[in-house]
Design a protein around this motif. Structure first.
Motif, mmCIF file in Angstrom:
data_model
loop_
_atom_site.group_PDB
_atom_site.id
_atom_site.type_symbol
_atom_site.label_atom_id
_atom_site.label_comp_id
_atom_site.label_asym_id
_atom_site.label_seq_id
_atom_site.Cartn_x
_atom_site.Cartn_y
_atom_site.Cartn_z
ATOM 1 N N SER A 1 0.819 -1.218 0.000
ATOM 2 C CA SER A 1 0.000 0.000 0.000
ATOM 3 C C SER A 1 0.849 1.263 0.000
ATOM 4 O O SER A 1 0.503 2.253 -0.652
ATOM 5 N N ILE A 2 1.972 1.247 0.700
ATOM 6 C CA ILE A 2 2.827 2.438 0.702
ATOM 7 C C ILE A 2 3.782 2.426 -0.488
ATOM 8 O O ILE A 2 4.187 3.478 -0.984
ATOM 9 N N PRO B 1 -4.025 10.383 5.703
ATOM 10 C CA PRO B 1 -5.420 10.027 5.544
ATOM 11 C C PRO B 1 -6.348 11.023 6.213
ATOM 12 O O PRO B 1 -6.072 11.514 7.300
ATOM 13 N N ARG C 1 -7.578 6.441 -1.997
ATOM 14 C CA ARG C 1 -7.670 7.728 -2.670
ATOM 15 C C ARG C 1 -8.269 7.543 -4.060
ATOM 16 O O ARG C 1 -7.850 6.687 -4.830
ATOM 17 N N THR D 1 2.053 4.250 -3.276
ATOM 18 C CA THR D 1 1.592 5.621 -3.045
ATOM 19 C C THR D 1 2.737 6.541 -2.652
ATOM 20 O O THR D 1 3.233 7.318 -3.469
ATOM 21 N N VAL D 2 3.178 6.446 -1.416
ATOM 22 C CA VAL D 2 4.171 7.381 -0.893
ATOM 23 C C VAL D 2 5.533 7.197 -1.559
ATOM 24 O O VAL D 2 6.195 8.176 -1.920
ATOM 25 N N ALA E 1 5.001 11.739 2.361
ATOM 26 C CA ALA E 1 3.978 11.157 3.236
ATOM 27 C C ALA E 1 2.960 12.197 3.672
ATOM 28 O O ALA E 1 1.781 11.873 3.865
ATOM 29 N N LEU F 1 -4.523 4.545 2.731
ATOM 30 C CA LEU F 1 -3.572 4.736 1.638
ATOM 31 C C LEU F 1 -4.047 4.104 0.334
ATOM 32 O O LEU F 1 -3.649 4.527 -0.743
ATOM 33 N N ASP G 1 -1.968 5.612 9.587
ATOM 34 C CA ASP G 1 -2.922 5.239 8.542
ATOM 35 C C ASP G 1 -4.127 4.582 9.216
ATOM 36 O O ASP G 1 -3.966 3.780 10.137
ATOM 37 N N PHE H 1 -0.043 12.333 1.644
ATOM 38 C CA PHE H 1 -0.893 11.147 1.681
ATOM 39 C C PHE H 1 -1.473 10.915 3.073
ATOM 40 O O PHE H 1 -1.935 9.820 3.363
#
Length: 308
Positions: free
Chosen positions: A100-101, A300, A251, A104-105, A295, A248, A168, A298
């Motif tokens: 998940s990270i 939440p 979005r 994204t990040v 971060a 995460l 998160d 992102f």
């Protein structure tokens, strides 16, 4: 003393089996066995005893592992000291991150790093937190992104420093027309009897969700075992299941699903793990800085995940 053989022995101590070491070092199991045998011959002492598929370490082997930890720590300290003399941020940073990270990040951080430090090469490997931590301890990666939901941090582990990255939150994801779409919040107990879709690309995460359901008094009925979040989302959009996923992942998922906060809420803390005493490494510090900056974009919130 051959450092590569010593590294192989140290890896065996962490991973317990020849096969696991072979996978980590990208060599054959027989090559692992040969490296250890050559080290034993070089030192003229027995280091391990084979027990089925695993091994146990002799007192001499355990003593050598203690020395190996110090030796490789000194090697890394030397690299850090020399890197600190450089004015230009350069070199290679290897990062291990869970899906998940990693989706994204990390890409956002890699883009920032490329813009600000063009001579810094960053390589990403997708790994579960436990795998990333093992890779960090065995010098297979320089940064491991871990969380406290699927991995219990060991405060007594002096080999690893942890830096908080972000918090998160987990949310329930339902079809837009679900009976609970009008509820302000949803408890796990409210989801008893539902058909669940789980992203089993992360077996550890799906096991955590199952255990939380058991604690709420039921066994989830899973009708979707998916190796991709997009498949989970497609099943939910089609009204075929529900799930619980971290913010995460959520979005811009669209209006075809209903995202509800859990009551009580479930959070996870995401942390940056590095080897102890490496925080002075300029390249490492530079990438940690861009990770933290990425971060923040992102973080939440109800707005970013579209809570209905």
């Amino acid at each position: 003393m051959d450092l590569q053989r010593l590294r192989t022995l140290r890896e065996l101590h962490h991973r317990q089996t020849m096969a696991a070491v072979a996978d980590a070092l990208l060599i054959s199991a027989s090559a692992v066995s040969q490296q250890v045998a050559l080290l034993e011959a070089e030192l003229d002492v027995k280091l391990i005893e084979r027990r089925g598929r695993g091994v146990t370490f002799t007192p001499a082997g355990l003593r050598l592992i203690d020395h190996a930890d110090r030796i490789f720590g000194l090697v890394e300290a030397a690299r850090t000291d020399l890197a600190a003399l450089k004015q230009v941020i350069c070199g290679e940073i290897r990062i291990a991150a869970f899906p998940s990270i990693a989706a994204t990040v990390v890409p956002a951080a890699m883009r920032l790093a490329r813009e600000r430090h063009p001579q810094l090469d960053v390589t990403l490997s997708a790994m579960e937190p436990s795998e990333g931590l093992a890779a960090l301890r065995s010098w297979q990666t320089d940064i491991a992104l871990i969380d406290d939901l699927t991995l219990t941090p060991d405060p007594a582990d002096e080999r690893v420093d942890r830096i908080f990255l972000q918090e998160d939150e987990l949310f329930a994801i339902l079809p837009a027309s679900h009976r609970l779409s009008v509820a302000e919040t949803v408890s796990l107990a409210d989801l008893r009897g539902e058909k669940w879709s789980l992203d089993v690309a992360s077996n550890v995460y799906s096991d955590v969700i199952r255990e939380r359901c058991r604690q709420a008094g039921f066994e989830p009925q899973v009708n979707g075992y998916c190796n991709d979040f997009e498949v989970v989302l497609a099943l939910i959009k089609a009204g075929c299941g529900i799930s619980v996923m971290p913010a995460l992942r959520l979005r811009h998922v669209g209006r075809e699903v209903c995202i509800k906060q859990l009551n009580p809420p479930i959070y996870r803390r995401i942390m940056i793990a590095i080897r102890a005493k490496e925080a002075r490494n300029p390249a490492l510090c530079a990438f940690i800085d861009v990770l933290q900056e990425a971060a923040r974009d992102f973080m939440p919130s109800q707005g970013t995940v579209g809570v209905a």
